[in-house]
Design a protein around this motif. Sequence first.
Motif, PDB file in Angstrom:
ATOM      1  N   ASN A 154      33.695-100.703 -37.940  1.00 52.00           N
ATOM      2  CA  ASN A 154      33.798-101.904 -38.764  1.00 52.00           C
ATOM      3  C   ASN A 154      33.003-103.042 -38.133  1.00 52.00           C
ATOM      4  OD1 ASN A 154      34.748-103.456 -40.913  1.00 52.00           O
ATOM      5  ND2 ASN A 154      36.541-104.176 -39.763  1.00 52.00           N
ATOM      6  N   TYR A 204      30.953-112.304 -35.021  1.00 53.07           N
ATOM      7  CA  TYR A 204      30.294-111.020 -35.317  1.00 53.07           C
ATOM      8  C   TYR A 204      30.994-109.990 -34.445  1.00 53.07           C
ATOM      9  CZ  TYR A 204      26.561-107.657 -36.280  1.00 53.07           C
ATOM     10  OH  TYR A 204      25.845-106.563 -36.689  1.00 53.07           O
ATOM     11  N   SER A 262      28.658-114.390 -38.217  1.00 53.19           N
ATOM     12  CA  SER A 262      29.590-113.771 -39.158  1.00 53.19           C
ATOM     13  C   SER A 262      29.124-112.345 -39.419  1.00 53.19           C
ATOM     14  CB  SER A 262      29.632-114.558 -40.472  1.00 53.19           C
ATOM     15  OG  SER A 262      28.385-114.446 -41.142  1.00 53.19           O
ATOM     16  N   ALA A 263      29.900-111.609 -40.216  1.00 54.35           N
ATOM     17  CA  ALA A 263      29.506-110.243 -40.573  1.00 54.35           C
ATOM     18  C   ALA A 263      28.191-110.233 -41.339  1.00 54.35           C
ATOM     19  CB  ALA A 263      30.603-109.584 -41.406  1.00 54.35           C
ATOM     20  N   GLU A 264      27.931-111.300 -42.068  1.00 53.45           N
ATOM     21  CA  GLU A 264      26.697-111.395 -42.849  1.00 53.45           C
ATOM     22  C   GLU A 264      25.546-111.982 -42.045  1.00 53.45           C
ATOM     23  OE1 GLU A 264      29.668-112.635 -43.988  1.00 53.45           O
ATOM     24  OE2 GLU A 264      30.068-110.813 -45.146  1.00 53.45           O
ATOM     25  N   LYS A 265      25.872-112.760 -41.027  1.00 55.16           N
ATOM     26  CA  LYS A 265      24.849-113.367 -40.177  1.00 55.16           C
ATOM     27  C   LYS A 265      25.148-112.992 -38.729  1.00 55.16           C
ATOM     28  CE  LYS A 265      22.836-117.733 -38.632  1.00 55.16           C
ATOM     29  NZ  LYS A 265      22.998-119.220 -38.595  1.00 55.16           N
ATOM     30  N   GLY A 266      24.594-111.851 -38.329  1.00 57.10           N
ATOM     31  CA  GLY A 266      24.895-111.332 -37.005  1.00 57.10           C
ATOM     32  C   GLY A 266      23.665-110.930 -36.245  1.00 57.10           C
ATOM     33  N   ARG A 277      33.239-107.203 -38.460  1.00 62.19           N
ATOM     34  CA  ARG A 277      34.082-108.239 -39.040  1.00 62.19           C
ATOM     35  C   ARG A 277      33.480-109.619 -38.844  1.00 62.19           C
ATOM     36  NH1 ARG A 277      38.303-108.780 -35.969  1.00 62.19           N
ATOM     37  NH2 ARG A 277      37.837-107.195 -34.399  1.00 62.19           N
ATOM     38  N   GLY A 278      33.924-110.593 -39.676  1.00 62.54           N
ATOM     39  CA  GLY A 278      33.539-111.990 -39.529  1.00 62.54           C
ATOM     40  C   GLY A 278      34.699-112.790 -39.000  1.00 62.54           C
ATOM     41  N   ASN A 279      34.549-113.981 -39.062  1.00 64.00           N
ATOM     42  CA  ASN A 279      34.551-115.306 -38.498  1.00 64.00           C
ATOM     43  C   ASN A 279      33.824-115.373 -37.172  1.00 64.00           C
ATOM     44  OD1 ASN A 279      36.029-116.345 -40.632  1.00 64.00           O
ATOM     45  ND2 ASN A 279      37.951-115.903 -39.621  1.00 64.00           N
TER      46      ASN A 279
END
Length: 247
Positions: free
Chosen positions: A49, A55, A16-20, A51-53
Amino acid sequence: MYKFSLKFDDKNHSLSAEKGLPIDILSELLKDLYKAIDLDKEANCTLSNIRGNCYALDFNSLEETHLERFKIVHKNLQDVPLNILEGDEKKYGITLKKVLGDDYYVVAYDENNNEVASIKEFKSSKEIKYYYTYQTIYGYLSELGGKSINSKTKHIKVDGYPFNIYIDKDLDLLLKPHYRTDKLSMKIKLKRFFEKGNVVSATMDGFKVVHGKTLMGTLKDEGFIDLNIFKEVTSIDGLIDSLYGGN
Protein backbone atom coordinates in the motif's frame (compact mmCIF):
# COMPACT_ATOMS: atom_id res chain seq x y z
CA MET A 1 1.95 -11.97 8.04
CA TYR A 2 4.55 -9.41 9.18
CA LYS A 3 3.98 -5.73 8.41
CA PHE A 4 6.29 -2.70 8.50
CA SER A 5 6.35 0.72 6.87
CA LEU A 6 8.39 3.75 5.78
CA LYS A 7 6.88 7.22 5.93
CA PHE A 8 8.52 10.01 3.93
CA ASP A 9 7.72 13.65 4.55
CA ASP A 10 9.15 17.17 4.75
CA LYS A 11 8.76 20.01 7.25
CA ASN A 12 5.82 21.42 5.29
CA HIS A 13 4.06 18.04 5.09
CA SER A 14 3.76 18.47 1.34
CA LEU A 15 4.05 14.79 0.38
CA SER A 16 1.05 12.55 -0.27
CA ALA A 17 0.12 9.33 -2.06
CA GLU A 18 -0.45 11.41 -5.18
CA LYS A 19 2.66 13.56 -4.75
CA GLY A 20 5.48 11.31 -3.66
CA LEU A 21 8.75 9.83 -4.83
CA PRO A 22 9.32 9.54 -8.61
CA ILE A 23 8.95 5.95 -9.78
CA ASP A 24 12.57 5.63 -11.00
CA ILE A 25 13.91 6.73 -7.60
CA LEU A 26 11.39 4.59 -5.73
CA SER A 27 12.32 1.47 -7.72
CA GLU A 28 16.00 1.89 -6.89
CA LEU A 29 15.18 2.41 -3.21
CA LEU A 30 12.95 -0.67 -3.04
CA LYS A 31 15.52 -2.85 -4.79
CA ASP A 32 18.27 -1.84 -2.36
CA LEU A 33 15.95 -2.13 0.67
CA TYR A 34 15.05 -5.69 -0.32
CA LYS A 35 18.71 -6.67 -0.65
CA ALA A 36 19.42 -5.19 2.80
CA ILE A 37 16.63 -7.05 4.62
CA ASP A 38 16.50 -10.39 2.77
CA LEU A 39 18.97 -12.75 4.46
CA ASP A 40 17.49 -15.97 3.07
CA LYS A 41 17.52 -14.65 -0.52
CA GLU A 42 14.47 -14.65 -2.79
CA ALA A 43 11.88 -14.77 0.01
CA ASN A 44 8.73 -12.85 -0.93
CA CYS A 45 8.21 -9.32 0.39
CA THR A 46 5.55 -7.05 -1.13
CA LEU A 47 4.76 -3.35 -1.28
CA SER A 48 1.12 -3.63 -0.20
CA ASN A 49 0.00 0.00 0.00
CA ILE A 50 0.97 3.65 -0.51
CA ARG A 51 -0.80 6.01 1.88
CA GLY A 52 -1.19 9.79 2.24
CA ASN A 53 -1.05 12.60 4.53
CA CYS A 54 2.60 11.85 3.95
CA TYR A 55 4.15 9.37 1.50
CA ALA A 56 3.88 6.09 3.41
CA LEU A 57 5.00 2.74 2.01
CA ASP A 58 3.48 -0.34 3.67
CA PHE A 59 5.18 -3.72 3.32
CA ASN A 60 3.99 -7.29 3.96
CA SER A 61 6.11 -10.39 4.36
CA LEU A 62 5.65 -13.97 5.51
CA GLU A 63 9.23 -13.90 6.81
CA GLU A 64 9.82 -12.64 10.36
CA THR A 65 13.45 -12.18 9.33
CA HIS A 66 12.40 -9.36 6.99
CA LEU A 67 10.75 -7.49 9.85
CA GLU A 68 13.72 -7.96 12.18
CA ARG A 69 16.23 -6.94 9.53
CA PHE A 70 14.07 -3.93 8.62
CA LYS A 71 14.26 -2.74 12.24
CA ILE A 72 17.99 -3.37 12.59
CA VAL A 73 18.89 -1.74 9.26
CA HIS A 74 17.00 1.48 10.00
CA LYS A 75 18.17 1.64 13.60
CA ASN A 76 21.74 1.34 12.34
CA LEU A 77 21.17 4.03 9.70
CA GLN A 78 19.86 6.32 12.43
CA ASP A 79 22.69 5.66 14.87
CA VAL A 80 25.77 4.54 12.95
CA PRO A 81 27.87 6.64 10.52
CA LEU A 82 27.30 5.45 6.96
CA ASN A 83 30.98 4.79 6.28
CA ILE A 84 31.05 2.20 9.09
CA LEU A 85 28.28 0.06 7.62
CA GLU A 86 29.01 -2.66 5.09
CA GLY A 87 27.59 -4.48 2.08
CA ASP A 88 23.91 -4.22 1.16
CA GLU A 89 23.12 -2.27 4.32
CA LYS A 90 25.56 0.47 3.33
CA LYS A 91 24.36 0.48 -0.29
CA TYR A 92 20.76 0.94 0.84
CA GLY A 93 21.89 3.76 3.16
CA ILE A 94 23.61 5.56 0.27
CA THR A 95 20.45 5.29 -1.85
CA LEU A 96 18.26 6.47 1.02
CA LYS A 97 20.55 9.44 1.61
CA LYS A 98 20.18 10.38 -2.07
CA VAL A 99 16.38 10.08 -1.86
CA LEU A 100 16.14 12.25 1.25
CA GLY A 101 18.46 14.97 -0.02
CA ASP A 102 18.15 18.19 1.98
CA ASP A 103 14.37 18.34 2.11
CA TYR A 104 12.92 14.99 3.22
CA TYR A 105 13.07 12.75 6.27
CA VAL A 106 11.88 9.19 6.76
CA VAL A 107 10.43 7.34 9.75
CA ALA A 108 10.45 3.54 9.96
CA TYR A 109 7.62 1.77 11.82
CA ASP A 110 7.26 -1.81 13.02
CA GLU A 111 4.25 -4.16 12.82
CA ASN A 112 2.53 -2.34 15.72
CA ASN A 113 3.10 1.09 14.17
CA ASN A 114 5.76 1.85 16.78
CA GLU A 115 8.57 4.11 15.61
CA VAL A 116 11.78 2.17 14.95
CA ALA A 117 13.98 4.98 13.63
CA SER A 118 13.74 8.53 12.33
CA ILE A 119 16.32 9.55 9.73
CA LYS A 120 16.98 13.02 8.42
CA GLU A 121 20.74 13.48 8.57
CA PHE A 122 23.31 10.71 8.51
CA LYS A 123 25.89 10.70 11.29
CA SER A 124 29.49 11.35 10.35
CA SER A 125 31.14 11.28 13.78
CA LYS A 126 31.67 8.50 16.27
CA GLU A 127 28.86 9.39 18.65
CA ILE A 128 27.77 5.90 19.68
CA LYS A 129 29.34 3.06 21.64
CA TYR A 130 27.57 0.03 20.13
CA TYR A 131 25.86 -1.10 16.96
CA TYR A 132 24.18 -4.33 15.82
CA THR A 133 24.57 -6.77 12.95
CA TYR A 134 22.81 -9.99 11.96
CA GLN A 135 24.38 -13.33 11.11
CA THR A 136 23.03 -16.73 10.07
CA ILE A 137 24.95 -19.71 11.45
CA TYR A 138 24.51 -23.47 11.06
CA GLY A 139 25.41 -26.20 13.51
CA TYR A 140 24.54 -28.42 16.45
CA LEU A 141 23.85 -27.30 20.01
CA SER A 142 26.70 -28.45 22.23
CA GLU A 143 25.46 -26.70 25.38
CA LEU A 144 22.04 -25.52 26.54
CA GLY A 145 21.24 -23.91 29.87
CA GLY A 146 22.35 -21.29 32.37
CA LYS A 147 24.67 -20.83 35.33
CA SER A 148 22.08 -22.42 37.61
CA ILE A 149 18.69 -24.15 37.39
CA ASN A 150 16.92 -20.91 38.37
CA SER A 151 19.07 -18.66 36.23
CA LYS A 152 17.07 -15.97 34.39
CA THR A 153 19.79 -15.69 31.75
CA LYS A 154 19.95 -18.72 29.48
CA HIS A 155 22.48 -19.38 26.75
CA ILE A 156 23.48 -21.95 24.19
CA LYS A 157 26.75 -22.95 22.63
CA VAL A 158 26.96 -24.08 19.00
CA ASP A 159 29.69 -26.53 18.09
CA GLY A 160 32.51 -24.57 16.46
CA TYR A 161 31.01 -21.11 17.14
CA PRO A 162 33.15 -18.92 19.45
CA PHE A 163 30.48 -17.03 21.45
CA ASN A 164 27.81 -17.90 23.98
CA ILE A 165 24.43 -17.13 22.40
CA TYR A 166 21.80 -15.80 24.81
CA ILE A 167 18.19 -16.95 24.51
CA ASP A 168 14.87 -16.18 26.17
CA LYS A 169 12.76 -18.72 28.10
CA ASP A 170 10.55 -19.48 25.08
CA LEU A 171 13.53 -20.35 22.88
CA ASP A 172 14.99 -22.39 25.75
CA LEU A 173 11.91 -24.65 25.68
CA LEU A 174 11.79 -24.84 21.87
CA LEU A 175 15.48 -25.76 21.57
CA LYS A 176 15.52 -28.60 24.10
CA PRO A 177 14.25 -31.30 21.70
CA HIS A 178 17.03 -30.41 19.24
CA TYR A 179 19.93 -30.51 21.70
CA ARG A 180 22.84 -32.43 20.12
CA THR A 181 20.49 -34.20 17.67
CA ASP A 182 19.49 -31.77 14.92
CA LYS A 183 21.46 -29.42 12.69
CA LEU A 184 19.93 -25.95 13.00
CA SER A 185 19.95 -22.74 11.00
CA MET A 186 20.07 -19.89 13.54
CA LYS A 187 19.54 -16.13 13.19
CA ILE A 188 21.96 -14.37 15.51
CA LYS A 189 21.97 -10.68 16.48
CA LEU A 190 25.47 -9.47 17.38
CA LYS A 191 26.10 -6.44 19.59
CA ARG A 192 29.43 -4.85 18.61
CA PHE A 193 31.72 -2.16 19.93
CA PHE A 194 31.52 0.80 17.57
CA GLU A 195 35.22 1.62 17.19
CA LYS A 196 36.66 -1.83 16.44
CA GLY A 197 33.63 -3.96 15.67
CA ASN A 198 34.43 -6.49 18.42
CA VAL A 199 31.47 -8.64 19.46
CA VAL A 200 30.10 -7.77 22.91
CA SER A 201 27.28 -10.31 22.99
CA ALA A 202 25.23 -12.59 20.75
CA THR A 203 21.45 -13.18 20.97
CA MET A 204 19.33 -15.71 19.10
CA ASP A 205 16.35 -14.30 17.19
CA GLY A 206 15.07 -17.60 15.80
CA PHE A 207 16.00 -20.95 14.30
CA LYS A 208 14.96 -23.61 11.81
CA VAL A 209 15.80 -27.31 11.69
CA VAL A 210 18.04 -28.07 8.69
CA HIS A 211 17.86 -31.82 9.17
CA GLY A 212 17.25 -34.09 12.11
CA LYS A 213 18.58 -37.36 13.40
CA THR A 214 16.44 -40.34 14.38
CA LEU A 215 16.38 -41.55 17.97
CA MET A 216 18.08 -44.79 16.90
CA GLY A 217 20.81 -42.78 15.20
CA THR A 218 21.34 -40.80 18.38
CA LEU A 219 21.54 -43.96 20.49
CA LYS A 220 24.11 -45.43 18.09
CA ASP A 221 26.23 -42.28 18.34
CA GLU A 222 26.11 -42.44 22.14
CA GLY A 223 27.33 -46.06 22.14
CA PHE A 224 26.67 -48.12 25.31
CA ILE A 225 23.79 -46.71 27.40
CA ASP A 226 22.61 -48.12 30.73
CA LEU A 227 18.89 -48.73 30.10
CA ASN A 228 18.17 -48.44 33.84
CA ILE A 229 18.35 -44.66 33.45
CA PHE A 230 15.04 -44.75 31.55
CA LYS A 231 13.00 -46.38 34.35
CA GLU A 232 11.43 -43.14 35.56
CA VAL A 233 11.26 -41.39 32.17
CA THR A 234 7.74 -40.29 31.18
CA SER A 235 8.37 -37.55 28.59
CA ILE A 236 10.57 -36.56 25.64
CA ASP A 237 12.27 -33.91 27.81
CA GLY A 238 12.96 -36.56 30.39
CA LEU A 239 14.43 -38.86 27.73
CA ILE A 240 16.74 -36.09 26.49
CA ASP A 241 17.80 -35.24 30.06
CA SER A 242 18.50 -38.90 30.76
CA LEU A 243 20.57 -39.27 27.60
CA TYR A 244 22.64 -36.15 28.06
CA GLY A 245 22.79 -35.63 31.79
CA GLY A 246 20.21 -32.84 32.04
CA ASN A 247 20.51 -29.10 31.41
